[in-house]
Design an enzyme around this catalytic site. Structure first.
Site, mmCIF file in Angstrom:
data_model
loop_
_atom_site.group_PDB
_atom_site.id
_atom_site.type_symbol
_atom_site.label_atom_id
_atom_site.label_comp_id
_atom_site.label_asym_id
_atom_site.label_seq_id
_atom_site.Cartn_x
_atom_site.Cartn_y
_atom_site.Cartn_z
ATOM 1 N N GLU A 26 7.101 5.873 5.742
ATOM 2 C CA GLU A 26 7.185 6.316 7.146
ATOM 3 C C GLU A 26 8.407 5.718 7.838
ATOM 4 O OE1 GLU A 26 3.115 5.013 7.600
ATOM 5 O OE2 GLU A 26 2.507 7.016 8.238
ATOM 6 N N ALA B 143 2.462 -0.811 5.102
ATOM 7 C CA ALA B 143 1.979 -1.794 6.075
ATOM 8 C C ALA B 143 1.212 -2.859 5.298
ATOM 9 C CB ALA B 143 1.094 -1.109 7.092
HETATM 10 N N1 CAA Z 1 0.379 -5.022 1.724
HETATM 11 C C1 CAA Z 1 0.228 -6.319 1.378
HETATM 12 N N2 CAA Z 1 0.590 -6.804 0.164
HETATM 13 C C2 CAA Z 1 1.139 -5.931 -0.712
HETATM 14 C C3 CAA Z 1 1.302 -4.577 -0.411
HETATM 15 C C4 CAA Z 1 0.919 -4.124 0.883
HETATM 16 N N3 CAA Z 1 1.090 -2.858 1.282
HETATM 17 N N4 CAA Z 1 1.852 -3.954 -1.486
HETATM 18 C C5 CAA Z 1 2.012 -4.899 -2.422
HETATM 19 N N5 CAA Z 1 1.580 -6.100 -1.966
HETATM 20 C C6 CAA Z 1 1.560 -7.390 -2.666
HETATM 21 C C7 CAA Z 1 0.440 -7.456 -3.682
HETATM 22 O O1 CAA Z 1 -0.784 -7.793 -3.062
HETATM 23 C C8 CAA Z 1 0.964 -8.526 -4.610
HETATM 24 O O2 CAA Z 1 0.763 -9.761 -3.990
HETATM 25 P P1 CAA Z 1 0.039 -10.980 -4.847
HETATM 26 O O3 CAA Z 1 1.015 -11.259 -5.946
HETATM 27 O O4 CAA Z 1 -0.072 -12.063 -3.831
HETATM 28 O O5 CAA Z 1 -1.249 -10.417 -5.328
HETATM 29 C C9 CAA Z 1 2.478 -8.277 -4.607
HETATM 30 O O6 CAA Z 1 2.759 -7.521 -3.423
HETATM 31 C C10 CAA Z 1 2.955 -7.465 -5.812
HETATM 32 O O7 CAA Z 1 2.191 -6.270 -5.863
HETATM 33 P P2 CAA Z 1 1.413 -5.785 -7.194
HETATM 34 O O8 CAA Z 1 1.014 -6.945 -8.025
HETATM 35 O O9 CAA Z 1 0.344 -4.835 -6.765
HETATM 36 O O10 CAA Z 1 2.622 -5.014 -7.914
HETATM 37 P P3 CAA Z 1 2.497 -3.778 -8.912
HETATM 38 O O11 CAA Z 1 3.876 -3.569 -9.453
HETATM 39 O O12 CAA Z 1 1.382 -3.966 -9.868
HETATM 40 O O13 CAA Z 1 2.114 -2.519 -7.971
HETATM 41 C C11 CAA Z 1 2.313 -1.093 -6.033
HETATM 42 C C12 CAA Z 1 3.028 -2.061 -7.014
HETATM 43 C C13 CAA Z 1 1.934 0.193 -6.782
HETATM 44 C C14 CAA Z 1 3.316 -0.750 -4.942
HETATM 45 C C15 CAA Z 1 1.053 -1.764 -5.461
HETATM 46 O O14 CAA Z 1 1.408 -3.044 -4.972
HETATM 47 C C16 CAA Z 1 0.423 -1.014 -4.344
HETATM 48 O O15 CAA Z 1 -0.270 -0.045 -4.576
HETATM 49 N N6 CAA Z 1 0.639 -1.449 -3.076
HETATM 50 C C17 CAA Z 1 0.000 -0.871 -1.923
HETATM 51 C C18 CAA Z 1 0.639 0.447 -1.534
HETATM 52 C C19 CAA Z 1 -0.102 1.053 -0.349
HETATM 53 O O16 CAA Z 1 -1.265 1.375 -0.432
HETATM 54 N N7 CAA Z 1 0.603 1.222 0.793
HETATM 55 C C20 CAA Z 1 0.013 1.739 2.009
HETATM 56 C C21 CAA Z 1 -0.399 0.620 2.931
HETATM 57 S S1 CAA Z 1 -1.316 1.154 4.351
HETATM 58 C C22 CAA Z 1 -0.140 1.746 5.419
HETATM 59 O O17 CAA Z 1 1.050 1.708 5.163
HETATM 60 C C23 CAA Z 1 -0.670 2.329 6.701
HETATM 61 C C24 CAA Z 1 0.321 3.036 7.551
HETATM 62 O O18 CAA Z 1 0.471 4.238 7.490
HETATM 63 C C25 CAA Z 1 1.110 2.316 8.567
#
Ligand code: CAA
Length: 257
Positions: free
Chosen positions: A111, A65
């Site tokens: 999910e 999300a």
């Molecule tokens: N939401 C919003 N933006 C996201 C995102 C997310 N879930 N995941 C990645 N992005 C964005 C980053 O902010 C980044 O944007 P910017 O370039 O503008 O900063 C871009 O995508 C690329 O991401 P990274 O630079 O972080 O890429 P990476 O290769 O270094 O890392 C990753 C990849 C490990 C997937 C990392 O992006 C990450 O940890 N993302 C979040 C994963 C997460 O926590 N997901 C759960 C979300 S909460 C949820 O889903 C609740 C639910 O149950 C419904």
């Protein structure tokens, strides 16, 4: 909203919906989810389509999300946005839905994949529920569907400790159907979807309903439902056709009636 977040195409009897927000690793905000579900509902209403595929790109199916959209949220704003309600629309799709997953399938992305009927994964796919690292927990089915798929012990590690599953681990634990090289995952998912889409449509629909009921009911109720649906199929032209084709050693021609 325009269709900018979701690209759709039809390949034979398969409808493909691709999440198209690559710069944010396909993070799922309300608009993405609304467009995705509308695309799937349109495919579901189209008699020329027999099976659906949801995919992302090689780097990310969906990284969850949209964290940026949720950072300042309150319980009431979350409730009013109907954000998580969008995932529920997938459960009402009557045709089989296959997730073609490559790269990150995290949080809401994991999910979403688990809410599909089957998952075809590329070797680079990673499945996880890392919400705990954000000070929250899964909210779109992760604690329930992951636990049913992989069992309590591993689900606890995934949800409580942010453990990721590789594609091969996910297959080993029964979360995904098959793992293929990255360059083949979408083709393989469409091939599987095409094969399912060629079968008797009413039987496919009721069989999907019966398998899904196994997660909702006790054994006796599930067996009762299965038997009623089985008997009901004897009212279809496709049952007469399928059995006649078998007896006369010819391929069946399904009518979907
Ligand atoms: N939401 C919003 N933006 C996201 C995102 C997310 N879930 N995941 C990645 N992005 C964005 C980053 O902010 C980044 O944007 P910017 O370039 O503008 O900063 C871009 O995508 C690329 O991401 P990274 O630079 O972080 O890429 P990476 O290769 O270094 O890392 C990753 C990849 C490990 C997937 C990392 O992006 C990450 O940890 N993302 C979040 C994963 C997460 O926590 N997901 C759960 C979300 S909460 C949820 O889903 C609740 C639910 O149950 C419904």
């Amino acid at each position: 909203m325009s269709d900018e977040y979701i690209l759709t195409r039809i390949d034979g009897r398969v409808g493909v919906a691709q999440i198209n927000r690559p710069k944010a690793l396909n993070a799922l905000n309300v608009d993405v989810m609304r467009e995705l579900m509308s695309a799937l509902e349109q495919f579901d209403d189209d008699e020329a389509i027999g099976c659906l595929v949801i995919t992302g790109n090689e780097r990310a199916f969906a990284a969850g999300a949209d964290i940026k959209a949720m950072a300042e949220a309150t319980p009431v704003s979350m409730l009013n946005s109907s954000m998580i309600d969008q995932w529920d629309r997938l459960q009402k799709i009557t045709k089989p839905v296959i997730a073609a997953v490559s790269g990150f399938a995290l949080g809401g992305g994991c999910e979403l994949a688990m809410a599909c009927d089957m998952i075809v994964a590329s070797e680079s796919a990673q499945f996880g529920q890392p919400e705990i690292n954000l000070g929250v927990m899964p909210g779109a089915g992760g604690t329930q569907r992951m636990t049913r798929a992989v069992g309590k012990a591993l689900a606890m590690e995934i949800v409580l400790n942010g453990r990721f599953l590789s594609a091969h681990e996910a297959q080993q634990y029964g979360l995904v159907n098959r793992v293929v090289p990255v360059e083949l995952y979408l083709e393989e998912a469409i091939k599987l979807a095409q094969s399912i889409a060629e079968r008797a449509p009413v039987a496919i629909r009721l069989a999907k309903e019966a398998v899904n009921a196994a997660f909702e009911t006790n054994l006796q109720s599930g067996l009762g439902l299965e038997r009623r649906l089985f008997y009901m199929l004897f009212a279809t032209a496709d049952q007469k056709e399928g059995m006649d084709a078998f007896i006369n050693k010819r391929p069946p021609a399904w009518q979907g009636q």
